[in-house]
Design a protein around this motif. Structure first.
Motif, PDB file in Angstrom:
ATOM      1  N   VAL A 151      19.864  20.443  44.005  1.00 32.99           N
ATOM      2  CA  VAL A 151      18.679  21.298  44.184  1.00 32.99           C
ATOM      3  C   VAL A 151      18.609  22.333  43.069  1.00 32.99           C
ATOM      4  CG1 VAL A 151      17.603  23.028  45.667  1.00 32.99           C
ATOM      5  CG2 VAL A 151      18.552  20.943  46.676  1.00 32.99           C
ATOM      6  N   LEU A 152      19.725  22.963  42.758  1.00 38.63           N
ATOM      7  CA  LEU A 152      19.739  23.950  41.679  1.00 38.63           C
ATOM      8  C   LEU A 152      19.395  23.307  40.335  1.00 38.63           C
ATOM      9  CD1 LEU A 152      22.852  26.102  42.667  1.00 38.63           C
ATOM     10  CD2 LEU A 152      20.478  26.887  42.502  1.00 38.63           C
ATOM     11  N   GLY A 153      19.829  22.059  40.132  1.00 40.08           N
ATOM     12  CA  GLY A 153      19.488  21.343  38.912  1.00 40.08           C
ATOM     13  C   GLY A 153      17.988  21.134  38.784  1.00 40.08           C
ATOM     14  N   TYR A 154      17.357  20.765  39.893  1.00 43.48           N
ATOM     15  CA  TYR A 154      15.905  20.593  39.897  1.00 43.48           C
ATOM     16  C   TYR A 154      15.198  21.911  39.606  1.00 43.48           C
ATOM     17  CZ  TYR A 154      14.835  15.797  41.263  1.00 43.48           C
ATOM     18  OH  TYR A 154      14.636  14.443  41.257  1.00 43.48           O
ATOM     19  N   LEU A 155      15.642  22.977  40.251  1.00 47.66           N
ATOM     20  CA  LEU A 155      15.009  24.280  40.052  1.00 47.66           C
ATOM     21  C   LEU A 155      15.163  24.733  38.601  1.00 47.66           C
ATOM     22  CD1 LEU A 155      16.079  26.085  43.352  1.00 47.66           C
ATOM     23  CD2 LEU A 155      13.809  25.202  42.773  1.00 47.66           C
TER      24      LEU A 155
END
Length: 378
Positions: A151-155
């Protein structure tokens, strides 16, 4: 069932999310791809909040088959927000089959939950629910960390794309009003911060065996959810239809252009640079508030890419900064010559600006003082 303030805040955020989704799916708004993606995003967000609500109220223990559904649906949100940002940035964006790759996290984690939870007997499900440290994640620290990192990678990828977009519009337009997506970038930075805190909490709960209370987790979730959805409602619904993103030609034009600082001076088209400076001085095209690099290139009889490259490399500025400098010089002349009845706002418009905040910021950066102070000194 007794509801605490946190429960009410969670319920309110869920209702707001679903109401926004319904509005975005109405016939008059459904036609825009960006609205459909935003509707899907807020539905998945509501599902994630629903998981926290079940956890906070104890309903997950009474209905174990409903547990984790919100978490699983919520895993779609990061990919949807990425696609939503793309749909706002690029006018020709369309959903295609290859975009299904952004649902991969959902399918992988759903398969894990199916085996480790949903196919288990009811007694085992209750035991799992009673032993978990926080809502929505099984007791595996590896799974918790993996979900957070994806999720942090996407953000991070979405924030980076929005930053590049902000640079691009400055290369193409002299009027940035309603063209930048700073509100979405700010929202996602805040959201990434919350997910980072959540990751640290998960690691502390699993690795260091710390035990934050369930109330603390629910409270953070409620405040985050309420802040996120209301910020989104305020800004997303104000996203103007006037600027519907970059066209394919505009995006291609900005591709490969740099800021000029590292490019040798010998690469500059000196003849075009002289022609440009003469045109800006005599014709004053910068007085057109909506002047774009394409329009200016047409006036000069040259290709937009060549003009953009000449400005970047020859002057070390992007198009917005280049035009803004001329407008500030014009505003200074008008302020010095203006009578008592002429307002600063009128000077601003007459100089080619149409945003007071942009004008004040650019003016102070160039002169070291506000327009009012400059006028008083003159």
């Amino acid at each position: 069932m007794y509801l605490t303030l946190v429960d009410i805040l969670l319920a309110t955020s869920i209702v707001q999310s679903l109401a926004l989704a319904v509005f975005l799916l109405l016939p008059e708004t459904f036609r825009l791809v960006s609205n459909r993606l935003l509707a899907a995003s807020v539905i998945t967000f509501a599902a994630g909040l629903g998981e926290v609500f079940l956890y906070a109220t104890g309903l997950a223990l009474k209905h174990p088959n409903l547990a984790y559904l919100g978490t699983l649906i919520g895993l779609l949100q990061a990919g949807l927000l990425y696609l939503y940002a793309q749909s706002l940035m690029y006018r020709d964006f369309r959903l295609v089959p290859r975009h299904a790759v952004h649902t991969l996290l959902f399918w992988v984690v759903s398969a894990i939950f199916l085996v480790e939870y949903y196919l288990q007997p009811s007694e085992v499900k209750l035991q799992i629910l009673l032993s978990r440290d926080h809502p929505g994640v099984l007791t595996s620290p590896l799974l918790a960390a993996a979900i957070h990192l994806v999720v942090l990678g996407y953000l991070w990828a979405t924030i980076r794309a929005l930053s590049r977009f902000g640079t691009t519009v400055r290369q193409l337009f002299s009027n940035l009003e309603n063209k930048q997506l700073a509100w979405l970038r700010t929202l996602l930075i805040g959201y990434a911060f919350v997910w980072t805190i959540s990751l640290l909490y998960c690691l502390s709960a699993h690795v260091f065996k710390s035990s934050a209370s369930a109330q603390w987790v629910s409270t953070v979730g409620a405040i985050t959810g309420f802040s996120f959805i209301n910020y989104l409602i305020i800004h997303a619904l104000r996203q103007p239809a006037i600027f519907s993103g970059l066209s394919a030609e505009e995006a291609q034009l900005a591709q490969g252009d740099d800021d000029g600082h590292a490019t040798p001076v010998i690469a500059v088209n000196r003849k075009l640079l002289q022609q440009l400076e003469a045109h800006m001085t005599t014709t004053k095209p910068y007085l057109d508030a909506n002047l774009s690099v394409e329009q200016l290139a047409h006036q000069l009889g040259t290709a937009p890419r060549e003009l953009s490259r000449t400005i970047n490399r020859g002057m070390g500025k992007n198009f917005f900064e280049f035009v803004s400098d001329y407008r500030i010089a014009e505003a200074c002349r008008r302020l010095q010559a203006a009578g008592a009845s002429t307002t600063i706002l009128q000077v601003m418009y007459d100089s080619g600006f149409n945003s007071k905040s942009v004008f004040n910021t650019a003016f102070k950066k160039a002169t070291g003082m506000t327009p009012s102070a400059y006028r008083a000194r003159s």
